[in-house]
Motif scaffolding. Structure first.
Motif, PDB file in Angstrom:
ATOM      1  N   VAL A  75       4.077   5.775 -14.797  1.00 50.62           N
ATOM      2  CA  VAL A  75       2.779   6.404 -14.534  1.00 50.62           C
ATOM      3  C   VAL A  75       2.006   5.596 -13.486  1.00 50.62           C
ATOM      4  O   VAL A  75       1.449   6.158 -12.531  1.00 50.62           O
ATOM      5  N   LEU A  76       1.958   4.295 -13.661  1.00 58.38           N
ATOM      6  CA  LEU A  76       1.216   3.439 -12.729  1.00 58.38           C
ATOM      7  C   LEU A  76       1.830   3.473 -11.332  1.00 58.38           C
ATOM      8  O   LEU A  76       1.112   3.462 -10.332  1.00 58.38           O
ATOM      9  N   ALA A  77       3.157   3.550 -11.258  1.00 54.93           N
ATOM     10  CA  ALA A  77       3.821   3.616  -9.954  1.00 54.93           C
ATOM     11  C   ALA A  77       3.528   4.916  -9.233  1.00 54.93           C
ATOM     12  O   ALA A  77       3.439   4.958  -7.998  1.00 54.93           O
TER      13      ALA A  77
ATOM     14  N   ARG B 211       0.833  -1.209   0.000  1.00 53.57           N
ATOM     15  CA  ARG B 211       0.000   0.000   0.000  1.00 53.57           C
ATOM     16  C   ARG B 211       0.869   1.261   0.000  1.00 53.57           C
ATOM     17  O   ARG B 211       0.503   2.288  -0.564  1.00 53.57           O
ATOM     18  N   LEU B 212       2.014   1.174   0.661  1.00 53.07           N
ATOM     19  CA  LEU B 212       2.878   2.344   0.810  1.00 53.07           C
ATOM     20  C   LEU B 212       3.771   2.595  -0.396  1.00 53.07           C
ATOM     21  O   LEU B 212       4.284   3.700  -0.573  1.00 53.07           O
ATOM     22  N   VAL B 213       3.938   1.566  -1.221  1.00 53.60           N
ATOM     23  CA  VAL B 213       4.935   1.601  -2.294  1.00 53.60           C
ATOM     24  C   VAL B 213       4.290   1.813  -3.658  1.00 53.60           C
ATOM     25  O   VAL B 213       3.207   1.288  -3.941  1.00 53.60           O
ATOM     26  N   GLY B 214       4.963   2.580  -4.511  1.00 52.03           N
ATOM     27  CA  GLY B 214       4.669   2.616  -5.937  1.00 52.03           C
ATOM     28  C   GLY B 214       5.839   1.980  -6.645  1.00 52.03           C
ATOM     29  O   GLY B 214       6.983   2.423  -6.466  1.00 52.03           O
ATOM     30  N   TYR B 215       5.576   0.927  -7.422  1.00 53.86           N
ATOM     31  CA  TYR B 215       6.668   0.103  -7.949  1.00 53.86           C
ATOM     32  C   TYR B 215       6.597   0.012  -9.464  1.00 53.86           C
ATOM     33  O   TYR B 215       5.585  -0.413 -10.025  1.00 53.86           O
TER      34      TYR B 215
END
Length: 238
Positions: free
Chosen positions: A149-151, A81-85
């Motif tokens: 973009v998704l991250a 939840r905390l990460v954009g990967y």
């Protein structure tokens, strides 16, 4: 980061083994809120495996790995939840459009009022005109841009970008740099894995060099700049 603030990313003594192969053999790393750190090293140095552990995709064999104080081994859902990967390869559904990818991400993360942010990111990355085209026909560079973009969509506390510049045109590089700057400005921690030393220097304040699955040095990014930095980098790689 002050002495009393815990790092957003903490990696201590990380080891990752796949059968008889030790992909990571002792990585120590910290990234503070508002900081961008680059991971440099040859292919097979352990950069992507380290990123996958931080993203909660691959479990650590041993060592301590925390994201915003959450242990990746015992709290993997909270970490995600905390990460954009942005992974180094894959991650996209060939028969889905960029907009459908964004819709799914927003739904899984229970985002509200996400569409203006999504449209802005697509335009900044030069993907606005192909927002409703399936990704099966995308070039490698277009796929890389969409992965960033998704991250970035949900403005995560920790942004993990694995080879975000690979095969990307100048527009995509500039947009990625802007995403990194925006993340740092709102206090997020950013970790960028790349084999492009010059871009790591441009995007990051510090650079950690990995060799043979272990960290051999962490230096100010400026120390890796120019011809002198290239010589220093080659010396660290051995």
């Amino acid at each position: 980061m002050t002495g009393r603030e815990a790092p957003a990313i903490t990696v201590a003594g990380l080891r990752v083994q796949f059968g008889a192969v030790e992909a990571v053999s002792g990585v120590d790393l910290t990234v503070g809120a508002g900081q961008a750190v680059g991971l440099l090293g040859r292919n097979g140095a352990g950069k992507s495996t380290t990123m996958r552990v931080l993203a909660g995709v691959v479990p650590p064999t041993s060592g301590r790995v925390e994201v915003c104080g959450r242990d990746v081994r015992t709290e993997p859902i909270e970490v995600k939840r905390l990460v954009g990967y942005c992974p180094d390869v894959g991650g996209l559904v060939p028969r889905a459009t960029p907009w459908e990818h964004l819709q799914l991400s927003a739904r899984l993360r229970r985002l509200t009022d996400w569409e203006p942010q999504a449209r802005d990111l697509l335009e900044r990355f030069g993907l606005g005109d192909v927002a409703h085209r399936v990704t099966a026909g995308f070039s490698h560079g277009m796929s890389r841009r969409l992965s960033v973009v998704l991250a970035a969509l949900h403005e995560p506390a920790v942004l993990l970008l694995d080879e975000p510049f690979d095969g990307v045109d100048p527009t995509g590089v500039e947009a990625t740099m802007d995403v990194v700057d925006d993340a740092r400005a709102r206090g997020a921690a950013v970790l960028i894995s790349t084999h492009l030393r010059d871009l790591a220097v441009q995007a990051c304040s510090e650079v950690s060099v990995l060799r043979g699955g272990a960290r051999v040095a962490t230096v100010e990014a400026a120390a890796m700049a120019g011809e002198e930095g290239a010589r220093a980098y080659r010396a660290l790689l051995g």
